[in-house]
Design a protein around this motif. Sequence first.
Motif, PDB file in Angstrom:
ATOM      1  N   ALA A 107      39.501  22.821  81.584  1.00 56.16           N
ATOM      2  CA  ALA A 107      39.276  21.735  82.563  1.00 56.16           C
ATOM      3  C   ALA A 107      39.317  22.303  83.983  1.00 56.16           C
ATOM      4  O   ALA A 107      38.482  21.950  84.835  1.00 56.16           O
ATOM      5  CB  ALA A 107      40.332  20.646  82.386  1.00 56.16           C
ATOM      6  N   ALA A 108      40.261  23.200  84.238  1.00 56.24           N
ATOM      7  CA  ALA A 108      40.368  23.795  85.586  1.00 56.24           C
ATOM      8  C   ALA A 108      39.127  24.629  85.909  1.00 56.24           C
ATOM      9  O   ALA A 108      38.576  24.560  87.015  1.00 56.24           O
ATOM     10  CB  ALA A 108      41.629  24.657  85.667  1.00 56.24           C
ATOM     11  N   ALA A 109      38.675  25.411  84.923  1.00 48.44           N
ATOM     12  CA  ALA A 109      37.491  26.249  85.149  1.00 48.44           C
ATOM     13  C   ALA A 109      36.253  25.376  85.356  1.00 48.44           C
ATOM     14  O   ALA A 109      35.426  25.642  86.236  1.00 48.44           O
ATOM     15  CB  ALA A 109      37.289  27.194  83.960  1.00 48.44           C
ATOM     16  N   ARG A 110      36.154  24.313  84.545  1.00 48.85           N
ATOM     17  CA  ARG A 110      34.987  23.418  84.630  1.00 48.85           C
ATOM     18  C   ARG A 110      34.953  22.706  85.993  1.00 48.85           C
ATOM     19  O   ARG A 110      33.903  22.605  86.630  1.00 48.85           O
ATOM     20  CB  ARG A 110      35.048  22.391  83.503  1.00 48.85           C
ATOM     21  N   ALA A 111      36.107  22.242  86.435  1.00 50.28           N
ATOM     22  CA  ALA A 111      36.164  21.520  87.717  1.00 50.28           C
ATOM     23  C   ALA A 111      35.684  22.430  88.847  1.00 50.28           C
ATOM     24  O   ALA A 111      34.947  22.013  89.746  1.00 50.28           O
ATOM     25  CB  ALA A 111      37.589  21.039  87.976  1.00 50.28           C
ATOM     26  N   GLN A 112      36.100  23.698  88.785  1.00 49.48           N
ATOM     27  CA  GLN A 112      35.667  24.634  89.824  1.00 49.48           C
ATOM     28  C   GLN A 112      34.175  24.937  89.698  1.00 49.48           C
ATOM     29  O   GLN A 112      33.445  24.982  90.691  1.00 49.48           O
ATOM     30  CB  GLN A 112      36.490  25.925  89.742  1.00 49.48           C
ATOM     31  N   ARG A 113      33.723  25.113  88.443  1.00 55.11           N
ATOM     32  CA  ARG A 113      32.293  25.416  88.224  1.00 55.11           C
ATOM     33  C   ARG A 113      31.416  24.271  88.712  1.00 55.11           C
ATOM     34  O   ARG A 113      30.332  24.471  89.241  1.00 55.11           O
ATOM     35  CB  ARG A 113      32.037  25.687  86.742  1.00 55.11           C
ATOM     36  N   ASP A 114      31.909  23.031  88.550  1.00 52.59           N
ATOM     37  CA  ASP A 114      31.140  21.873  89.004  1.00 52.59           C
ATOM     38  C   ASP A 114      30.954  21.885  90.520  1.00 52.59           C
ATOM     39  O   ASP A 114      29.988  21.345  91.052  1.00 52.59           O
ATOM     40  CB  ASP A 114      31.816  20.562  88.571  1.00 52.59           C
ATOM     41  N   LEU A 115      31.909  22.490  91.212  1.00 55.60           N
ATOM     42  CA  LEU A 115      31.780  22.599  92.676  1.00 55.60           C
ATOM     43  C   LEU A 115      30.924  23.800  93.078  1.00 55.60           C
ATOM     44  O   LEU A 115      30.261  23.804  94.111  1.00 55.60           O
ATOM     45  CB  LEU A 115      33.164  22.780  93.304  1.00 55.60           C
ATOM     46  N   GLY A 116      30.998  24.839  92.265  1.00 53.06           N
ATOM     47  CA  GLY A 116      30.326  26.101  92.582  1.00 53.06           C
ATOM     48  C   GLY A 116      31.241  27.230  92.152  1.00 53.06           C
ATOM     49  O   GLY A 116      32.453  27.148  92.333  1.00 53.06           O
ATOM     50  N   ASP A 117      30.631  28.275  91.580  1.00 52.34           N
ATOM     51  CA  ASP A 117      31.434  29.369  91.041  1.00 52.34           C
ATOM     52  C   ASP A 117      31.220  30.639  91.857  1.00 52.34           C
ATOM     53  O   ASP A 117      32.142  31.209  92.420  1.00 52.34           O
ATOM     54  CB  ASP A 117      31.029  29.580  89.568  1.00 52.34           C
ATOM     55  N   CYS A 118      29.942  31.050  91.952  1.00 58.13           N
ATOM     56  CA  CYS A 118      29.598  32.304  92.619  1.00 58.13           C
ATOM     57  C   CYS A 118      28.916  31.927  93.931  1.00 58.13           C
ATOM     58  O   CYS A 118      27.732  31.629  93.974  1.00 58.13           O
ATOM     59  CB  CYS A 118      28.657  33.073  91.679  1.00 58.13           C
TER      60      CYS A 118
END
Length: 419
Positions: free
Chosen positions: A83-94
Amino acid sequence: MASQAAGRGSGPLDRQLRERAAQVIPGGLWGHQRASALPEGYPQFFRAGDGCRVEDVDGHVYIDLMCSWGPIVLGHRHPGVEAAARAQRDLGDCLDGPGEVLVALAERLVTTLAHADWVTFQKNGTDATTACVMIARAATGRRKVLVARGSYHGSAPWCTPLMAGVTEEDRCHFLPFDYNDPDSLAQAVAQAGDDLAAILVTAFRHDLARDQEMPDPAFAQAARQLSAERGAALIVDDVRAGFRLDLRGSWAALGIAPDLSAHSKAIANGHPLAAVTGRDWLREAATRIYVTGSFWCSASAMAAALATLTELHRVDAPRQLERVGQRLRDGLSRQAQAHGLSLRQSGPPAMPMLLFDDDPGQRLGSLFCQEALRAGVYLHPRHNLFLSLAHTEADIDAVLAATDGALAAAAAARRAGVA
Ligand SMILES: Cc1ncc(COP(=O)(O)O)c(C=O)c1O
């Protein structure tokens, strides 16, 4: 995950994928996860993971005691971490630069790891160990690095186990010593003379296909003292053991603070991340070396790491991993004795190595693992295993139900003189 007991092991889809891979990937796969490096019949390709189970591409489900060779510590697809990784990915990862999470994670690691004054991030363990060597050399202006014979520190030219593609010059400033042998370490220090940049040690001795050894306190003390006397850095490579044995760093319980440590594997429960931590006297040198990568600031793995560390602390992970590991060790020991087999179990219960007496080339060990695989348990005959927090007592009992039959088959093979 669907579970199909019949015909576990490499199935039709796995074989098909291997054939396709062989056309477009040299050797069908590189490194330690290629099937030719595993016991015959092991699947090479996997489709899914859930908790302490993995599913191969043919739909066979195994209780996983390799944990992706170390990265999985909370179990595959841990909900909080994902969930933490997904929430960040939804904002932008790279992105064009790192996120706030980079600073938050660095702060967390500095408070978590007893010796750490600062942190830098990478992707793989090799990136981290290589950066440690560079920082030590930049700080001291010296070249020699002492490395224990047989220790694995990654796959860069200075440390990869095979010499293909490597020059002698890549290795000429790395001097060997024997792990847990203070005299051999002292000799290597003397050999390095006034050119000693660092002593590099793994958290414990976990070389391939040999009994594991915890660090002898006298050896660890000698490594600390000799490096300090010579103005060199003590580097602990905690890539494999980190966050499994002691959340403060694997040598904290020995009362020894390394100058630099390398971390990866379990740090983000399967998300790609590595970290170097160091003490203040190396901070300036760490600013001078140039190491980076296009993906080293990706934010989702850092969010995953924060969630992983929170969970590891919440459940007191090292104690729990030791408890389930000990249950496995006790059960295997009872079973091996009942079947008349001499099974050696070494290293910490959370990361056990299983080797049989009189078993050159691990023929008996491979047969045992193949039988366990057929019964739904994924082991390795030459590499240490990994426990995770997803392994419950019931899962360990299910493992033991499978190993009992596998040990019976191994004992029969030994009696028949075929292994
Ligand atoms: C002790 C140790 N150091 C370094 C590495 C290299 O890590 P990576 O494979 O992520 O580059 C490993 C990997 O197994 C390791 O066990």
